[in-house]
Scaffold this active site. Structure first.
Site: not given
Length: 412
Positions: A16, A144, A146, A190-192, A299-301
């Protein structure tokens, strides 16, 4: 002293995008162009797929000023991919193809910029080249939003995403408080499996305008407890703002998101989404209040307009150090960060083995999550604050961002 190794290099981006991944690319490209022992600098089109497809950009032919504008350009300018390579013991077809390309262009340096799965790819290629007897120094460059890579204090990309999330939550909180009517807002972040990004929403609350409740995947989600948490806030005021990580799950491990098994990405991970809408609908049915579900999504990335200067500088450093260390003779490592926050923030690069990083996810420490599991504490805030500092000098054109315009001349 390592033997001088002369040859070309390939730099690739994977996984990503982030707001600062191109800063790492610039750091690596500029350092490679300046290194006497690196004869040609190639950029892989769409990560490892560009190597497999023999689609390489000649970075030596780019205008230096356009290259420098990579520092101002979000997303992955060379193109990215999500391609899971098989273990070479099971199927070495792709590795043989990579070796063929490396020999064709006399590639003696390979730099791969990505997250967990990308470091796995980097590690596999490094080990295969060693077993094949092809001398090639392979280095991983971390990336990342994340923030879940093992062995590093934090990851390039996280600081800017955290700043975007915190700022957006502050703005949402202000907007949600305009009318004198009951309202609930659920923001999906986001954040799996790791809740670093969702935790960043608490930065907004810390500065007076943000979520009342924050849920991370590090703790099991319980719907009835969630309702009780919401009732407790609503008993005190008629506004409620909730931040939830897309990967929150029940005690049995199943994702709360209604889209948990709708699709998978190229690495086999579940594509999550729809969580904010699902929780908003449940709260609307339960309370009768006006409820809105918001998904920050891409949008956050890609929000480079809110990038952290600290993040940008460290991303560039990671790419540059990877090349410098490889030229010195280092291989089979990833550049990581070692940081001190006592008496002022200091960040220094360090090197860790690729094998230690590959496919390992680093979670938010449980001691940074409140006992109730519905927010983070000051330990998390103190960890994050140095990473979001500063605003980069952003070149513009007619008040809009001026991004890099690369020629992307293909190697022949």
């Amino acid at each position: 002293m390592a033997t001088k190794l002369t040859g070309a290099c390939i730099i690739g981006q994977s996984g990503g995008p982030t707001a600062v991944i191109n800063a790492s690319a610039y750091g690596a490209i500029r350092a490679a162009l300046d290194a006497d022992c690196i004869t040609k600098v190639y950029g892989a089109a769409h990560g490892i797929m560009g190597v497999l497809d023999d689609k390489l950009y000649v970075m030596d032919e780019e205008d230096p000023q356009e290259l420098k504008l990579l520092l101002n350009t979000p997303s992955s300018e060379l193109g990215s991919c999500r391609h899971k390579m098989a273990d070479p013991e099971a199927d070495d077809t792709e590795y043989k193809r990579i070796l063929e390309i490396f020999k064709k262009y006399n590639v003696r340096y390979f730099f791969y910029n990505g997250g967990n799965d990308s470091m796995d790819t980097c590690n596999k290629i490094s080990k295969y080249m060693q077993s094949a007897g092809w001398e090639c120094r392979v280095m991983g460059i971390p990336k990342t939003i994340d923030n879940d890579l093992f062995g590093t204090d934090h990851c390039p990309g996280f600081g800017s995403a955290a700043k975007y999330i915190a700022t957006s939550c502050m703005e949402i909180a202000k907007d949600a408080g305009v009318y004198d009517t009951a309202q609930i807002t659920v923001v999906e972040i986001m954040g799996r499996h790791a809740g670093w990004l969702a935790g960043a929403a608490s930065l907004a609350t810390y500065f007076g305008s943000g979520p009342d409740l924050v849920y991370l995947p590090e703790t099991d989600f319980d719907l009835e407890k969630f309702f009780a948490d919401c009732d407790a806030v609503l008993a005190k005021k008629n506004k409620l703002l909730i931040a939830v990580s897309e990967g929150i799950h029940y005690a049995d491990g199943s994702f709360v998101s209604e889209a948990a098994v709708s699709a998978t990405d190229g690495f086999g991970h579940a594509q999550l989404g729809g969580l904010a809408v699902k929780l908003a609908e449940a709260l609307k049915n339960r309370t009768g209040y006006k409820v809105r579900g918001i998904e920050l999504s891409l949008l956050q990335r890609c929000g480079a307009h809110l990038a952290s200067a600290t993040d940008l500088q460290e991303a560039e450093m990671a790419g540059r150090v990877a090349v410098e260390k490889a030229v010195e003779g280092v291989t089979d490592k990833m550049v990581a960060f070692e940081c001190s926050r006592d008496g002022g923030y200091v960040c220094s690069p360090k090197l860790i083995p690729l094998a230690d990083v590959a496919n390992y996810e680093r979670k938010v420490p449980r001691e940074w999550i409140v006992p109730e599991g519905n927010n983070v504490n000051e330990g998390f805030i103190n960890y994050c604050l140095p990473l979001i500092q500063g605003r980069p000098d952003r070149p513009t054109e007619q008040s809009l961002p001026r991004y890099a315009k690369l020629k992307k001349v293909l190697a022949k």
